[in-house]
Design a protein around this motif. Structure first.
Motif: not given
Length: 329
Positions: A247, A250, A282, A286
């Motif tokens: 996490e 990202l 992607h 996200v």
């Protein structure tokens, strides 16, 4: 599948049966002449499960009691109060106890309580043999000094008993006690507290992410940088930052993507590759999950509003727990 609450209601309904409204009340819920001290003592209440009620309307009060060697003591708060529980100068709990809070004291344990508000509790005195028969091995390790906040089943059991008031008889009260004992037997041991990743290790990991966020970074790689096993690193990193390592990475990538979106006119596909995503799809997924906006819409918004660059994700505050538990050795 039935929930614990549904099972409890069914069990209570089946077991309650006809009740003598006045004669058996004294046998169902015993009076206390002091905190956890029954009139006549526990010797007068020879049942495997004895229930008593304690209420103190004072704004502050202090008490001390020792659990008998053959009993477990269980308290359920009937109203919200503020309490501090200590044993051998060790603080077991200090804070607000909402209605429905369940706390347990093991046999032969002395416990001191300070209440800073009016309080009311149902007290269950359960024989160790009875609890052992339903809980099996590991009982003592689990039920040392245990405090569970907002225990829905405990709250429902207490309400079922107090709602009957004068109609509660010995059989009905025993049913409530047995259900509570089974509930305690099914509790999972509280997880051990995890130490946060030391700051010097955290700085090394953050710097490694800053230097290599534009490529694939594995959990093993970050754990190696921190000098820990994958399992210990992941747990300590989350304790320190509030994020799982994945996490955090990202979020770091998305923050850098924001900078590129706001300060350049580069295509989305190019920005996606520049911050470490293998595909634009992607990246967009996200980005929207984290910001609640697509990259294109966020770019349009950023051109109308001042953009403040944030080099890395903020520390996520520790999540509030619906329950707090501590088990003293």
């Amino acid at each position: 599948m039935f929930t614990d609450l549904q099972v409890a209601h069914a069990w209570i309904g089946l077991q309650a049966g006809p009740r003598n409204h006045q004669v058996r009340q004294a046998q169902a819920i015993h009076k206390e002449n002091g905190w956890r001290r029954l009139e006549g003592g526990l010797d007068a209440a020879f049942e495997d499960i004895t229930i008593s009620r304690w209420e103190d309307l004072r704004d502050s009060s202090s008490h001390q009691a020792t659990t008998p060697e053959d009993r477990y003591f269980v308290g359920i708060a009937l109203k919200t109060t503020r309490a501090k529980l200590t044993r051998d100068r060790q603080v077991v709990f200090d804070g607000t106890m909402p209605a429905g809070t369940l706390y347990v004291s093991a046999p032969s344990k002395s416990l001191s309580a300070q209440f800073q508000a009016p309080c009311a509790f149902l007290h269950f005195h359960i024989s160790a043999d009875h609890l052992q028969s339903v809980a099996g091995d590991g009982l003592r390790d689990l039920l040392g000094d245990l405090v569970l906040l907002r225990d829905p089943l405990a709250a429902e059991l207490a309400k079922a008993l107090t709602d009957h008031d004068d109609a509660a008889d010995r059989q009905f009260a025993r049913c409530i006690g047995q259900t509570l004992a089974m509930h305690l037997a099914r509790l999972e041991p509280p997880r051990a507290r995890v130490n946060a990743l030391p700051k010097w290790r955290l700085r090394r990991v953050e710097q490694h992410i800053a230097d290599h966020f534009d490529r694939s970074i594995s959990l093993s790689e970050l754990a190696s940088v921190a000098g820990l096993s994958r399992m210990h690193f992941a747990a300590q990193f989350r304790a320190a930052t509030g994020y799982r390592p994945r996490e955090f990475l990202l979020n770091y990538r998305i923050e850098h993507a924001k900078t590129l979106l706001a300060t350049t006119g580069r295509p989305l596909a190019e920005i996606a590759l520049a911050v470490g995503f293998s595909t634009q799809a992607h990246f967009s997924t996200v980005f929207k999950r984290i910001t609640a906006q697509s990259p294109a819409r966020w770019r349009l918004t950023s051109k109308r509003e001042p953009f403040e660059i944030e080099a890395q994700p903020r520390r996520r505050p520790a999540a509030d727990r619906d329950w707090a538990a501590s088990a003293a050795a």
